[in-house]
Design a protein around this motif. Sequence first.
Motif, mmCIF file in Angstrom:
data_model
loop_
_atom_site.group_PDB
_atom_site.id
_atom_site.type_symbol
_atom_site.label_atom_id
_atom_site.label_comp_id
_atom_site.label_asym_id
_atom_site.label_seq_id
_atom_site.Cartn_x
_atom_site.Cartn_y
_atom_site.Cartn_z
ATOM 1 N N ARG A 1 0.847 -1.190 0.000
ATOM 2 C CA ARG A 1 0.000 0.000 0.000
ATOM 3 C C ARG A 1 0.883 1.241 0.000
ATOM 4 N NH1 ARG A 1 0.455 -1.111 5.489
ATOM 5 N NH2 ARG A 1 0.683 0.765 6.747
ATOM 6 N N GLU A 2 0.278 2.378 -0.358
ATOM 7 C CA GLU A 2 1.022 3.630 -0.402
ATOM 8 C C GLU A 2 0.245 4.686 0.359
ATOM 9 O OE1 GLU A 2 3.224 5.058 -4.407
ATOM 10 O OE2 GLU A 2 1.718 3.530 -4.661
ATOM 11 N N ASP A 3 0.949 5.574 1.059
ATOM 12 C CA ASP A 3 0.211 6.652 1.727
ATOM 13 C C ASP A 3 0.173 7.883 0.826
ATOM 14 O OD1 ASP A 3 2.644 7.955 2.033
ATOM 15 O OD2 ASP A 3 2.839 7.505 4.177
ATOM 16 N N ALA A 4 -0.357 8.978 1.352
ATOM 17 C CA ALA A 4 -0.630 10.152 0.517
ATOM 18 C C ALA A 4 0.633 10.845 0.014
ATOM 19 C CB ALA A 4 -1.501 11.146 1.293
ATOM 20 N N ASN B 1 4.967 7.153 0.567
ATOM 21 C CA ASN B 1 5.693 6.122 1.322
ATOM 22 C C ASN B 1 5.052 4.785 0.975
ATOM 23 O OD1 ASN B 1 7.478 7.799 2.957
ATOM 24 N ND2 ASN B 1 5.658 8.415 4.104
ATOM 25 N N LEU C 1 5.614 11.009 8.341
ATOM 26 C CA LEU C 1 5.184 9.851 9.141
ATOM 27 C C LEU C 1 5.286 10.154 10.633
ATOM 28 C CD1 LEU C 1 6.777 6.691 7.448
ATOM 29 C CD2 LEU C 1 4.355 7.275 7.612
ATOM 30 N N GLY D 1 -5.331 12.040 -1.601
ATOM 31 C CA GLY D 1 -5.543 11.965 -0.159
ATOM 32 C C GLY D 1 -4.861 13.098 0.578
ATOM 33 N N SER E 1 -3.115 12.529 6.685
ATOM 34 C CA SER E 1 -3.339 11.101 6.950
ATOM 35 C C SER E 1 -2.029 10.307 7.015
ATOM 36 C CB SER E 1 -4.226 10.504 5.858
ATOM 37 O OG SER E 1 -3.543 10.560 4.603
ATOM 38 N N VAL E 2 -0.906 10.951 6.654
ATOM 39 C CA VAL E 2 0.369 10.222 6.608
ATOM 40 C C VAL E 2 0.894 9.920 8.010
ATOM 41 C CG1 VAL E 2 2.799 10.386 5.894
ATOM 42 C CG2 VAL E 2 0.984 11.160 4.350
ATOM 43 N N ARG E 3 0.620 10.832 8.929
ATOM 44 C CA ARG E 3 1.198 10.732 10.279
ATOM 45 C C ARG E 3 0.804 9.425 10.972
ATOM 46 N NH1 ARG E 3 1.312 15.373 14.860
ATOM 47 N NH2 ARG E 3 2.591 14.190 16.305
ATOM 48 N N LEU E 4 1.784 8.787 11.578
ATOM 49 C CA LEU E 4 1.521 7.563 12.340
ATOM 50 C C LEU E 4 1.581 7.877 13.829
ATOM 51 C CD1 LEU E 4 3.710 4.966 10.416
ATOM 52 C CD2 LEU E 4 1.235 5.304 10.267
#
Length: 414
Positions: free
Chosen positions: A58-61, A64, A144, A175, A179-182
Amino acid sequence: MKPAPEIDIGRLQKEIAELALISESPPPVVTRVLFSEADLKARARVKDICRQARLAVREDAVGNIFARWEGTDKAAAAIATGSHIDAIPNAGQYDGVVGVLGGIEAVRALQRAGFQPRRAIELIVFTAEEPTRFGLGCLGSRLLAGTLPPEKTAALRDAEGRDLDFWRRQAGLGGSLDSVRLNAGAYAGFLELHIEQGPVLERENIAIGIVEKIAAPSSLRLRLTGVGGHAGTVLMPERRDALLAGAEIALAVEKAAVSSGSPDTVGTAGVFRVEPGAVNSVPSRAVLEIDVRDTNPATLNAALAQIEAAAAQICQKRGIGLELERINVDAPAMCDARLVELAVRVCADLGVSSRNMISRAYHDALFMARICPIAMLFIPCRGGVSHRPDEYAGPEQIQKGVLVLAEALRRLAE
Ligand SMILES: [Zn+2]
């Protein structure tokens, strides 16, 4: 001890060599600037290799990439490894790539050995570890870790004035960047395999460097405004020479680094531009850019404060206007003592030589340290050379690095 995982170094080397051919420059030069055509192709290739290894991709916005080997305990936080595949102009084929393709090979080796992880193992390919496009390194891992405020992200521009959203559209990424932040605890740990990019391991003939601390760079930009004039007619007592103030500031940088009390403090005035830049004209303006690095936040901050105070005092004394900007001040990271200890044990059990060391270059692990325990494994590279086409790590060196990574991941995921 269970039998050690077997690394298919032939296959891994072939994949490294093939990825190096995906470049904006002819071989052996590797250039893959964030979201360029070559970078996008290389990302697609790596995702393919991950899918072939039956990893869920999967890929984030911000792009990554996460490739997940699911564990039997779905509630347990995953253990992560990975690095980057973007490359500065005129680079080589190992920086970052060894940690990405080597990470995939570590997973495949564990699969071949019949290992079934309890914790999921995730391979992360970070977006833009290199600062080439936007002048800011570790873009993906900063986001992240939540260390890059949205307004700073929105202000990023490349040399052509294009922003991150333009390049995200080019890459087909949508996106919200929020929303990337973990969250802290998203991973049970992160272990990054990387070439050393320095001479220590080769010189000491040691296979693995286990990183205990990562130095962090800080950069300052100083704009000095004096008064220009004719080099013949403006007499010395009347002068407000911007260059002379800058020269004193550069010496203050050296003094602050040398006297910080930490052997790891280094300070560099790497940019010093002077205007108007004519031999018969008193310099009216100067720009200095200063890089200060350290492994200890206290001595780093003290050195920065000392440089800033010295700059203010020098400019006041010389009647020079001073504008001082902190471009970035990143905190150094300590690696997790338990992960370091585990890596030391794995090397000993596998009969692979190792030593503990400091990373004086920064890596995505620096930012991952904000959200989970981290450690890094270094392998030697020839002559300590990196960021050049002749960057080289031998098959035996890579094999040992991937072996140690695989065994460490096994122990962390079982
Ligand atoms: Zn790197």
